[in-house]
Enzyme design. Sequence first.
Site, PDB file in Angstrom:
ATOM      1  N   ASP A 183     -14.664  65.163 -11.932  1.00 50.09           N
ATOM      2  CA  ASP A 183     -13.240  65.423 -11.700  1.00 50.09           C
ATOM      3  C   ASP A 183     -12.370  64.185 -11.909  1.00 50.09           C
ATOM      4  O   ASP A 183     -11.335  64.035 -11.258  1.00 50.09           O
ATOM      5  CB  ASP A 183     -13.010  65.970 -10.268  1.00 50.09           C
ATOM      6  CG  ASP A 183     -13.744  67.274 -10.043  1.00 50.09           C
ATOM      7  OD1 ASP A 183     -13.869  68.048 -11.019  1.00 50.09           O
ATOM      8  OD2 ASP A 183     -14.214  67.521  -8.917  1.00 50.09           O
ATOM      9  N   ARG A 184     -12.805  63.311 -12.781  1.00 52.84           N
ATOM     10  CA  ARG A 184     -12.026  62.095 -13.105  1.00 52.84           C
ATOM     11  C   ARG A 184     -11.899  61.148 -11.918  1.00 52.84           C
ATOM     12  O   ARG A 184     -11.075  60.248 -11.938  1.00 52.84           O
ATOM     13  CB  ARG A 184     -10.612  62.444 -13.615  1.00 52.84           C
ATOM     14  CG  ARG A 184     -10.571  63.463 -14.713  1.00 52.84           C
ATOM     15  CD  ARG A 184     -10.754  62.821 -16.066  1.00 52.84           C
ATOM     16  NE  ARG A 184     -10.793  63.828 -17.114  1.00 52.84           N
ATOM     17  CZ  ARG A 184     -11.630  63.800 -18.143  1.00 52.84           C
ATOM     18  NH1 ARG A 184     -12.488  62.817 -18.275  1.00 52.84           N
ATOM     19  NH2 ARG A 184     -11.614  64.747 -19.036  1.00 52.84           N
ATOM     20  N   LEU A 185     -12.711  61.404 -10.893  1.00 55.24           N
ATOM     21  CA  LEU A 185     -12.643  60.499  -9.733  1.00 55.24           C
ATOM     22  C   LEU A 185     -13.661  59.368  -9.923  1.00 55.24           C
ATOM     23  O   LEU A 185     -14.606  59.202  -9.152  1.00 55.24           O
ATOM     24  CB  LEU A 185     -12.902  61.288  -8.440  1.00 55.24           C
ATOM     25  CG  LEU A 185     -11.785  62.297  -8.133  1.00 55.24           C
ATOM     26  CD1 LEU A 185     -12.170  63.191  -6.963  1.00 55.24           C
ATOM     27  CD2 LEU A 185     -10.476  61.582  -7.851  1.00 55.24           C
ATOM     28  N   HIS A 186     -13.452  58.656 -10.985  1.00 54.19           N
ATOM     29  CA  HIS A 186     -14.408  57.634 -11.387  1.00 54.19           C
ATOM     30  C   HIS A 186     -14.434  56.469 -10.401  1.00 54.19           C
ATOM     31  O   HIS A 186     -13.500  56.264  -9.633  1.00 54.19           O
ATOM     32  CB  HIS A 186     -14.034  57.103 -12.781  1.00 54.19           C
ATOM     33  CG  HIS A 186     -13.716  58.179 -13.755  1.00 54.19           C
ATOM     34  ND1 HIS A 186     -14.634  59.143 -14.110  1.00 54.19           N
ATOM     35  CD2 HIS A 186     -12.580  58.488 -14.425  1.00 54.19           C
ATOM     36  CE1 HIS A 186     -14.077  59.976 -14.973  1.00 54.19           C
ATOM     37  NE2 HIS A 186     -12.825  59.609 -15.173  1.00 54.19           N
TER      38      HIS A 186
END
Length: 205
Positions: A183-186
Amino acid sequence: MTRVGVAATRGSIEVVEDPIARVRAWLEEARRVVPEAAAMTLATATTDGRPSARVVLLRGLDERGLTFFTNRASRKGDELESNAQAAVVLHWWQLGRQVRIEGRVERTTDAESLEYWRTRPRGSQIAAWSSPQSRLLRDRDELDALVEETSERFSGDEVPLPPFWGGYRLLPTSVELWTHREDRLHDRVRYVREGDGWRRELLAP
Ligand SMILES: Cc1cc2nc3c(=O)[nH]c(=O)nc-3n(C[C@H](O)[C@H](O)[C@H](O)COP(=O)(O)O)c2cc1C
């Protein structure tokens, strides 16, 4: 092609004292799965702040910094000679990892440049002498003629290190380790040089 190792890197990134050691470990892993894993994008800029970027090969990585080799009279060379600030990016999609490093560059010593030069195939050495890198060519024939001229000039001899060719070492003041997460929560961990050590900070993805 699928990413490998992303699951294994989920969760917080290990705290490391030396981010360069971590980059070395990542690079070693990348070499096993990524073609041209040492290809990095190098950004330079003119003194009035106009940036330019291109890919070069990372040829050395140790506690002093990152070494690459090039024609010092090229566009990147011109920019680095007048403005030593640079940035590089390595991206290994298959591992879900990106590394960003910033700092200033210094020239490698002639001995270091020569040591690397001697490992290059003769064809690459002839090319380095022949190509006025980044300058305008009238046509391909012009380059072919320059290569022929250089080949004749050094025929039967070792090709010497050109005076305009050598290495630069990027001395990192900032190293960001980026790890892909859902979810692009890198994960983004930045290490900032502080004296002989590093300050570690987290950045929002
Ligand atoms: C995979 C790859 C590796 C490259 N490695 C180098 C290198 O190590 N040194 C170099 O001078 N150019 C290298 N190049 C060529 C540069 O990207 C660039 O075209 C050239 O250095 C001229 O850049 P400049 O005009 O900005 O100076 C490489 C290109 C690619 C695609």
